[in-house]
Design a protein around this motif. Structure first.
Motif, PDB file in Angstrom:
ATOM      1  N   THR A 114     -43.348  26.315 -20.228  1.00 24.24           N
ATOM      2  CA  THR A 114     -44.630  26.636 -19.588  1.00 24.24           C
ATOM      3  C   THR A 114     -45.628  25.488 -19.686  1.00 24.24           C
ATOM      4  OG1 THR A 114     -45.684  27.626 -21.548  1.00 24.24           O
ATOM      5  CG2 THR A 114     -44.280  29.058 -20.210  1.00 24.24           C
ATOM      6  N   ARG A 155     -35.877  32.437 -11.737  1.00 27.59           N
ATOM      7  CA  ARG A 155     -36.337  33.674 -11.091  1.00 27.59           C
ATOM      8  C   ARG A 155     -36.168  34.865 -12.026  1.00 27.59           C
ATOM      9  NH1 ARG A 155     -33.649  31.551  -6.450  1.00 27.59           N
ATOM     10  NH2 ARG A 155     -31.873  32.927  -6.877  1.00 27.59           N
ATOM     11  N   GLU A 188     -38.830  34.751 -14.755  1.00 31.65           N
ATOM     12  CA  GLU A 188     -40.138  35.119 -14.220  1.00 31.65           C
ATOM     13  C   GLU A 188     -40.194  36.608 -13.872  1.00 31.65           C
ATOM     14  OE1 GLU A 188     -40.444  32.212 -11.065  1.00 31.65           O
ATOM     15  OE2 GLU A 188     -41.711  30.926 -12.326  1.00 31.65           O
ATOM     16  N   PRO A 240     -46.878  30.625 -16.346  1.00 30.57           N
ATOM     17  CA  PRO A 240     -45.862  30.262 -15.357  1.00 30.57           C
ATOM     18  C   PRO A 240     -44.874  29.224 -15.890  1.00 30.57           C
ATOM     19  CG  PRO A 240     -48.067  30.192 -14.402  1.00 30.57           C
ATOM     20  CD  PRO A 240     -48.245  30.339 -15.879  1.00 30.57           C
TER      21      PRO A 240
END
Length: 199
Positions: free
Chosen positions: A101, A134, A137, A145
């Motif tokens: 991150t 993906r 997340e 993020p």
């Protein structure tokens, strides 16, 4: 970083087993520390610190450390896909080896050369990495993020000799004790001797 590596999920998508050897090139901050983590893993055949993302003319430590090149400090992992998968290498990359991150830094190491990046050699590696990001997340595993970039591997430039095995050769160096050793200890506890390379 808030993730608990003990509960970090396996990738839902992975490369199929293939005859050894295979290679993976990952950037997760200082290559001394990422090398130390993967040196523990069963199925890893060899490791080389180096540079990727820039040109041959700028692939030296002094120049890369300026932060003015396109290079990242990377490790080249040569591994046996029948004993450890590409996805498992990525699992350790995201859960223990570094903080994905952080953009263009790892802790006090600041600059583009310390970016989080996966240098893919083919479409299969890119697809697995994209799918895993993906997945991470989707599951909300981090409270910020993912900043990891996916970059095509155009060339790997081996680092100077004195960088090889640096953490293992300098265990009492303050930086190694503060940054590298806790990651290695966490990995050893996580694996509980199940997949650690023999000393």
């Amino acid at each position: 970083m808030t993730i608990d590596p003990w509960s970090f999920p396996d990738p839902e998508q992975d490369l199929p087993p293939a005859p050894p050897p295979a290679k993976a090139v990952l950037a997760g901050g200082c290559f001394w520390c990422t090398e130390a983590v993967y040196a523990e893993l069963e199925g890893v055949l060899s490791l080389r610190p180096g540079y990727a993302g820039g040109t041959a003319e700028t692939a030296d430590y002094r120049t890369v450390c300026t932060g003015a090149t396109d290079h990242a400090e990377v490790i080249e992992i040569t591994y046996d896909p029948t004993r450890v998968s590409y996805g498992r290498l990525l699992k350790l990359f995201f859960s223990i080896a570094h903080d994905p991150t952080q953009k263009d830094r790892q802790g006090a190491d600041i600059g583009r050369q310390y970016r989080s990046a996966i240098f893919y050699a083919n479409a299969g590696e890119r697809q697995v990495a994209e799918a895993y990001i993906r997945q991470i997340e989707r599951d909300g595993l981090f409270d910020a993020p993912i900043e990891t970039t996916l970059e095509p591997l155009t060339a790997f430039y081996e680092a100077e000799d004195y960088h090889h095995g640096y953490a293992a050769r300098n265990p009492n160096q303050p930086y190694i004790r503060a940054v590298s050793t806790p990651k290695v200890e966490k990995l050893r506890k996580l694996l509980k001797g199940q997949a650690v390379r023999p000393g």
